[in-house]
Design a protein around this motif. Structure first.
Motif, mmCIF file in Angstrom:
data_model
loop_
_atom_site.group_PDB
_atom_site.id
_atom_site.type_symbol
_atom_site.label_atom_id
_atom_site.label_comp_id
_atom_site.label_asym_id
_atom_site.label_seq_id
_atom_site.Cartn_x
_atom_site.Cartn_y
_atom_site.Cartn_z
ATOM 1 N N UNK A 132 41.127 38.129 39.489
ATOM 2 C CA UNK A 132 42.406 37.466 39.247
ATOM 3 C C UNK A 132 42.329 36.584 38.002
ATOM 4 N N UNK A 133 43.284 36.793 37.096
ATOM 5 C CA UNK A 133 43.399 35.986 35.882
ATOM 6 C C UNK A 133 44.557 34.994 36.014
ATOM 7 N N UNK A 134 45.636 35.456 36.638
ATOM 8 C CA UNK A 134 46.783 34.601 36.935
ATOM 9 C C UNK A 134 47.521 35.227 38.111
ATOM 10 N N UNK A 135 48.640 34.618 38.514
ATOM 11 C CA UNK A 135 49.412 35.164 39.627
ATOM 12 C C UNK A 135 50.086 36.495 39.272
ATOM 13 N N UNK A 136 50.058 36.851 37.976
ATOM 14 C CA UNK A 136 50.705 38.089 37.545
ATOM 15 C C UNK A 136 49.771 39.016 36.769
ATOM 16 N N UNK A 137 48.481 38.674 36.717
ATOM 17 C CA UNK A 137 47.565 39.495 35.925
ATOM 18 C C UNK A 137 46.193 39.560 36.575
ATOM 19 N N UNK A 138 45.669 40.783 36.691
ATOM 20 C CA UNK A 138 44.331 41.037 37.202
ATOM 21 C C UNK A 138 43.544 41.811 36.151
ATOM 22 N N UNK A 139 42.231 41.662 36.148
ATOM 23 C CA UNK A 139 41.383 42.428 35.232
ATOM 24 C C UNK A 139 40.487 43.343 36.068
ATOM 25 N N UNK A 140 40.636 44.653 35.845
ATOM 26 C CA UNK A 140 39.912 45.671 36.608
ATOM 27 C C UNK A 140 38.847 46.291 35.714
ATOM 28 N N UNK A 141 37.630 46.375 36.224
ATOM 29 C CA UNK A 141 36.520 46.997 35.494
ATOM 30 C C UNK A 141 35.914 48.062 36.386
ATOM 31 N N UNK A 142 35.906 49.304 35.916
ATOM 32 C CA UNK A 142 35.349 50.369 36.733
ATOM 33 C C UNK A 142 35.281 51.680 36.002
ATOM 34 N N UNK A 143 34.529 52.590 36.587
ATOM 35 C CA UNK A 143 34.339 53.916 36.013
ATOM 36 C C UNK A 143 35.412 54.829 36.575
ATOM 37 N N UNK A 144 36.340 55.226 35.730
ATOM 38 C CA UNK A 144 37.433 56.093 36.161
ATOM 39 C C UNK A 144 36.901 57.480 36.482
ATOM 40 N N UNK A 150 33.411 61.989 36.472
ATOM 41 C CA UNK A 150 33.582 60.573 36.185
ATOM 42 C C UNK A 150 33.134 60.304 34.758
ATOM 43 N N UNK A 151 33.767 59.302 34.151
ATOM 44 C CA UNK A 151 33.431 58.982 32.766
ATOM 45 C C UNK A 151 32.010 58.432 32.647
ATOM 46 N N UNK A 152 31.467 58.549 31.444
ATOM 47 C CA UNK A 152 30.115 58.067 31.177
ATOM 48 C C UNK A 152 30.124 56.602 30.733
ATOM 49 N N UNK A 153 31.252 55.945 30.905
ATOM 50 C CA UNK A 153 31.374 54.517 30.597
ATOM 51 C C UNK A 153 32.338 53.912 31.603
ATOM 52 N N UNK A 154 32.394 52.601 31.655
ATOM 53 C CA UNK A 154 33.338 51.907 32.528
ATOM 54 C C UNK A 154 34.507 51.418 31.687
ATOM 55 N N UNK A 155 35.695 51.696 32.155
ATOM 56 C CA UNK A 155 36.900 51.253 31.463
ATOM 57 C C UNK A 155 37.295 49.851 31.920
ATOM 58 N N UNK A 156 38.048 49.187 31.066
ATOM 59 C CA UNK A 156 38.573 47.857 31.370
ATOM 60 C C UNK A 156 40.089 47.941 31.347
ATOM 61 N N UNK A 157 40.721 47.495 32.429
ATOM 62 C CA UNK A 157 42.178 47.566 32.553
ATOM 63 C C UNK A 157 42.759 46.181 32.812
ATOM 64 N N UNK A 158 43.884 45.916 32.190
ATOM 65 C CA UNK A 158 44.717 44.801 32.600
ATOM 66 C C UNK A 158 45.742 45.351 33.585
ATOM 67 N N UNK A 159 45.792 44.741 34.757
ATOM 68 C CA UNK A 159 46.725 45.180 35.797
ATOM 69 C C UNK A 159 47.769 44.078 35.995
ATOM 70 N N UNK A 160 48.997 44.360 35.579
ATOM 71 C CA UNK A 160 50.101 43.416 35.764
ATOM 72 C C UNK A 160 50.725 43.635 37.135
ATOM 73 N N UNK A 166 57.879 43.817 43.379
ATOM 74 C CA UNK A 166 56.933 44.705 44.058
ATOM 75 C C UNK A 166 56.540 45.891 43.177
ATOM 76 N N UNK A 167 56.184 45.566 41.937
ATOM 77 C CA UNK A 167 55.773 46.591 40.987
ATOM 78 C C UNK A 167 54.434 46.214 40.350
ATOM 79 N N UNK A 168 53.764 47.214 39.798
ATOM 80 C CA UNK A 168 52.499 46.994 39.096
ATOM 81 C C UNK A 168 52.387 48.003 37.971
ATOM 82 N N UNK A 169 51.583 47.669 36.968
ATOM 83 C CA UNK A 169 51.332 48.624 35.895
ATOM 84 C C UNK A 169 49.999 48.295 35.217
ATOM 85 N N UNK A 170 49.254 49.379 34.975
ATOM 86 C CA UNK A 170 47.953 49.294 34.318
ATOM 87 C C UNK A 170 48.108 49.457 32.805
#
Length: 339
Positions: A132-144, A150-160, A166-170
């Motif tokens: 959690x970064x704020x009440x409206x923003x999360x930071x996701x780190x993972x291998x898609x 699966x990828x050979x690296x881990x991606x970084x996503x901002x999740x709003x 009741x909506x979200x977007x990466x």
């Protein structure tokens, strides 16, 4: 009591409802909410979909939501406005998913949030982190990845996230980390603001930065834990630990406590047998550069993998996980004691 040289996990409660691994555990309105996970190490067993609340004052556990069709394991979660438990990604028994669903603690019901118009989601996520970064923003780190690739690296996503609509977007960030799964993420203060540091989930001891923010950009309240912070300060100042970083560790727990991060257990990738661990690691950010300290444990019964730790009311709770055999879930809740 499971003891190390100068610390201990003290059992405080035992309940079959708590026996699970690869679940999430978050504090909402003074209770520890456990969601999902696995009951056994059987690969074909579907994940759980129930919600269990543990009251740290009464030391009781109860089911607050039966299986509502949102089975998940290897997921992560974040709490919004001390009301919504926002569950992100995970394994649903058939697929790695990136969808977001939320449990509304006020209404006592699940909500399936919709994708926003600019959503650019990963194919699937499991064994990732969601910070959690704020009440409206999360930071996701993972291998898609999906079932076969699966990828050979881990991606970084901002999740709003927007609880009102009741909506979200990466949004995928340009930066990446080395390939990781079952890693940990630590949101740490530094002189310029905050940085998100990830470690574990691969056969190395390297830490990587997965995000930097100025002081005014992070809107997350720090949990006040003066007694535990002072105890950790004494522990790292003792001669009972070694300056050793966790190497080749995955599915460990990690919780930030003031200027420290406390990691425990996990599965080592550095040996073929007896892979479940019970070492306590403390990351001290008061020095520059920060240092890891390792405090071993002699009690094999406290080996854990796929467990969680939670900080509440100046206490660090150890919840669930598979035990030394890597397939039997632990029904105990323990608290960390540092004399």
């Amino acid at each position: 009591m499971a003891t190390g040289s100068s610390w201990a996990w003290k059992p405080i409660a035992r309940d079959a409802l708590l026996a699970r691994a690869y679940h999430s555990c978050d504090v909402v309105r003074g209770k520890l909410l456990l969601f999902g996970g696995l009951k056994s190490g059987e690969p074909k067993e579907p994940p759980l979909g129930d919600m269990v609340a543990f009251d740290p004052t009464l030391l009781t556990a109860e089911t607050v939501a039966p299986d509502g069709g949102y089975q998940r394991s290897h997921h992560d979660a974040a709490v919004l406005a001390d009301r919504w438990l926002c569950v992100v990604g995970g394994w649903d028994g058939a697929h790695r998913v990136s969808a977001v669903c939320c449990w509304d603690t006020e209404r006592g019901q699940w909500e399936r949030w919709a994708e926003g118009p600019s959503n650019d989601p990963p194919v699937g996520l499991s064994s990732h982190t969601c910070t959690k970064v704020s009440e409206h923003e999360l930071r996701v780190v993972g291998r898609e990845g999906g079932l076969r690739t699966q990828r050979r690296f881990a991606s970084i996503y901002t999740l709003r996230v927007n609880p009102a609509t009741k909506t979200y977007w990466y949004k995928e960030e340009e930066s990446r980390t080395a390939s990781r799964a079952g890693h940990s993420a630590m949101l740490l203060r530094n002189t310029g603001g905050y940085q998100l540091v990830v470690f574990g989930g691969r056969d190395s001891s390297d830490c990587e930065v997965a995000g930097r923010w100025g002081k005014g950009k992070i809107h997350v309240e720090s949990i006040h834990a003066p007694k535990l912070t002072e105890q950790l300060s004494r522990l790292v100042g003792s001669e009972n630990g070694s300056r050793q970083a966790p190497k080749g560790l995955r599915h460990q727990s990690c919780t930030v406590v003031g200027p420290f991060a406390v990691a425990f257990g996990g599965e080592t990738l550095t040996r073929g047998r007896d892979t479940i661990c019970n070492d306590l690691y403390v990351y001290d950010t008061r020095c520059s550069p920060p240092s890891w300290f390792c405090f071993p444990c002699s009690d094999r019964g406290q080996k854990r993998v796929g467990h969680r730790t939670c900080l509440w009311n100046d206490k660090l709770y150890l919840v669930g996980g598979f035990g030394p055999d890597g397939k039997t879930p632990c029904p105990e809740i323990c608290v960390l004691e540092i004399p």
